[in-house]
Design an enzyme around this catalytic site. Sequence first.
Site, mmCIF file in Angstrom:
data_model
loop_
_atom_site.group_PDB
_atom_site.id
_atom_site.type_symbol
_atom_site.label_atom_id
_atom_site.label_comp_id
_atom_site.label_asym_id
_atom_site.label_seq_id
_atom_site.Cartn_x
_atom_site.Cartn_y
_atom_site.Cartn_z
ATOM 1 C CG HIS A 257 8.936 67.696 50.906
ATOM 2 N ND1 HIS A 257 8.738 69.131 50.476
ATOM 3 C CD2 HIS A 257 9.677 68.379 52.428
ATOM 4 C CE1 HIS A 257 8.078 70.089 51.085
ATOM 5 N NE2 HIS A 257 9.132 69.763 52.570
ATOM 6 C CE1 TYR B 181 14.428 40.109 61.378
ATOM 7 C CE2 TYR B 181 15.858 42.071 62.334
ATOM 8 C CZ TYR B 181 15.109 41.205 61.761
ATOM 9 O OH TYR B 181 15.787 41.068 60.282
ATOM 10 C CG HIS C 233 10.803 68.089 57.568
ATOM 11 N ND1 HIS C 233 9.921 67.032 57.544
ATOM 12 C CD2 HIS C 233 11.094 69.373 56.200
ATOM 13 C CE1 HIS C 233 9.054 68.519 56.492
ATOM 14 N NE2 HIS C 233 9.719 69.008 55.968
ATOM 15 C CG ASP D 294 8.498 43.623 61.164
ATOM 16 O OD1 ASP D 294 8.383 42.676 62.490
ATOM 17 O OD2 ASP D 294 8.840 43.468 60.202
#
Lengths: 231, 231, 231, 231
Positions: D96, D228, D94, D119
Amino acid sequence: MYQKLKEKVLKANLLLPKYNLITFTWGNVSEIDRKRKVIAIKPSGVEYENMQIDDVVVCDLQGNVIEGNLKPSSDLMTHIELYKHFENINGIVHTHSRWATVFAQAGFNIPVYGTTQADYFFGDIPCTRLMSKKEINENYEKETGKVIVETFRERKLSPDNISGVLVHSHGPFVWGIDCMDAVYKAVVMEECAQMAYATITLNRDVANIQEELLDKHFKRKHGPNAYYGQK
Amino acid sequence: MYQKLKEKVLKANLLLPKYNLITFTWGNVSEIDRKRKVIAIKPSGVEYENMQIDDVVVCDLQGNVIEGNLKPSSDLMTHIELYKHFENINGIVHTHSRWATVFAQAGFNIPVYGTTQADYFFGDIPCTRLMSKKEINENYEKETGKVIVETFRERKLSPDNISGVLVHSHGPFVWGIDCMDAVYKAVVMEECAQMAYATITLNRDVANIQEELLDKHFKRKHGPNAYYGQK
Amino acid sequence: MYQKLKEKVLKANLLLPKYNLITFTWGNVSEIDRKRKVIAIKPSGVEYENMQIDDVVVCDLQGNVIEGNLKPSSDLMTHIELYKHFENINGIVHTHSRWATVFAQAGFNIPVYGTTQADYFFGDIPCTRLMSKKEINENYEKETGKVIVETFRERKLSPDNISGVLVHSHGPFVWGIDCMDAVYKAVVMEECAQMAYATITLNRDVANIQEELLDKHFKRKHGPNAYYGQK
Amino acid sequence: MYQKLKEKVLKANLLLPKYNLITFTWGNVSEIDRKRKVIAIKPSGVEYENMQIDDVVVCDLQGNVIEGNLKPSSDLMTHIELYKHFENINGIVHTHSRWATVFAQAGFNIPVYGTTQADYFFGDIPCTRLMSKKEINENYEKETGKVIVETFRERKLSPDNISGVLVHSHGPFVWGIDCMDAVYKAVVMEECAQMAYATITLNRDVANIQEELLDKHFKRKHGPNAYYGQK
């Protein structure tokens, strides 16, 4: 013979990458020695990180190299034109710094919205008119200088109070009492341009700073009644 | 056997993080040796900070690995397609650099608004059309190359004068006379894209640079009459 | 005699360049010692990188220098006015930080759109009214302080809950329980201003944060029921 | 006893300042050990630059501290709620971070405009609904987790394909197969958010990426047909 002048011009040029005003070799700084009638300027197309003192080119006021093995900046003739007409300036910076260039590309003056700009520029920073086909094709760099001088003359601006200009579709030229002062003001202009961009896009109805606040701040730092700083 | 080519390609790849053109492993640089008919390219999905010279992959023009233990970049077939059709280019860079990618996502060309772009790109940097479902599902990377080539052919653009493209909804491919030149132009394109974004959002009515100024600046740096730099 | 106070104020001033809140000498930090009735403040126009402890100026509450050889910041009288009327604050920061200044130039409050601002500011950060010609021309710096105090009084805002303000066409003043707290909040305000700018330009119809969420977040960090952090 | 888990979580937390995802103490990373039924998480309000391994807090799935002297992040109960309902995820971040938070403040999903987002995220990154007054006032952090889970359930999104969310008026939560993967995706989300912001403000009529291109790119990197990278 011109060692001190060259040292100073080298030092001022190296400030451009320090202040994030340039990419690669874009941009140049010069200083004039008005007594000896010479100009020291960055060589054309040389990378800042490898620049040495002897790369700095010394020219006369016709643009002839009188010391140095490299070609001077291709913008030399613009610098010379400005030194001829703006008699109190002794240093010039040209860059393609991002936000000043954005205003040049938009064809907009940088309006004076706050005290940050008012502390250093006594009003809007003007953007020149478009150049004519003839001006572009013949003596382009000299004509660039002429259109700057015309801008100040026709709009009744003083190059002593407004120390810079945007050349339309090109980028900023900034000047000062010497080359270090010119670099300082180039940093200020770039910061003011970025803030002006954001101010306009935030508030399309924004007005210029009040005349009296512009006056107060410019004169707090300039002229006989200045009281900012230690002098 | 391909040591010098691999060294150069490694060095060019390591410039991408230096110039803030990539996040993580996004992006790749290649160079072709047209005499020996080989391409050296970044390996797929390898972090730049740990990349070693022997990680660089050397392939033939069909995309088969002929030297190296790693898989080549998944975009190899796009590079090959470009090398086949654009015969004067020898280096290619692909990134997801922020501002060029923004134009690719918006589906817009990067318009030439100023001399910064005019110094290196002789006009707008084109954005391709959307790819068809079939092109996406079959030989996607090769088809990406084909749609780039089509863009230049149909719009009558020269890959020698416009050294890059935006793949719609994807990002930029940039090329040059070698891989170092391609990286250089990728930096220029990114700076021009950011300035174009700000120019448009500042002035929605902005016009492209005048033809004659575009011409002047591009030819100051390119072709027989170039006079910028020390040559 | 005021060594500790001066050390702290020096340290707080040096945080401004660290947090990218200033260009050149723009900005200043002060702290008041309310028992001894003195204020330590940055000297006027001195570069941060060369600032020494003895450059910090100690003044009384009338603005007279009582320790130090340099002139105090030209904004000293604004600081004094704030210390007089906002009795719980002991540190003040003034900068021209980019995004807060953009709101000041636009003449907009910084609206509280999210929990980032709500964690530190209990509502919008107000922008003052324009100053009158008389206020600008007579005791400008003191009048700047008075218009800030008026803004809080007339809008019924508490300087304890809203620790900063934008002076119209100028820039932010931020305060706290000491000078370090004020610098901390100046960083928060700058980040919130940048995010608010982007929020508005992305979504012109955006609404302020819900009252209850503002309340929740501010009180998670402030007051008797705070439960954020280690206390 | 939980040394390795704590080391990994410390390392992941220290990547947040490295990747410019946080200011001060804002943000937190956790990882769950599903066999031992414990979660290691950042302590509340501790500066990243001073964080030590023993500052990392180990909790059980009810949120009780079982190892460590500090209080866990105040967002712990949100993490727990996500671990309970999204059974394939083992790491959560988490922050900001600026651009993701801008979309959260605007109340907008981050639309998938290009292959950069495709992607890693199989579609738009959703923004939750506003929380009710009751949800905010009672068990706020747990309710935050519940509204995230509701968002994915009601919009029929898979947390395995869309590894993150924006909490309205707050900011992003991002997850992955472990905490390092979650940090990686937090960097991707932030870059995609910034590019989406610029794409929208450049072209208000922009459309999402084509379904087939989204599909192609996501599956080039995920699932049984991925090609990839080096696996």
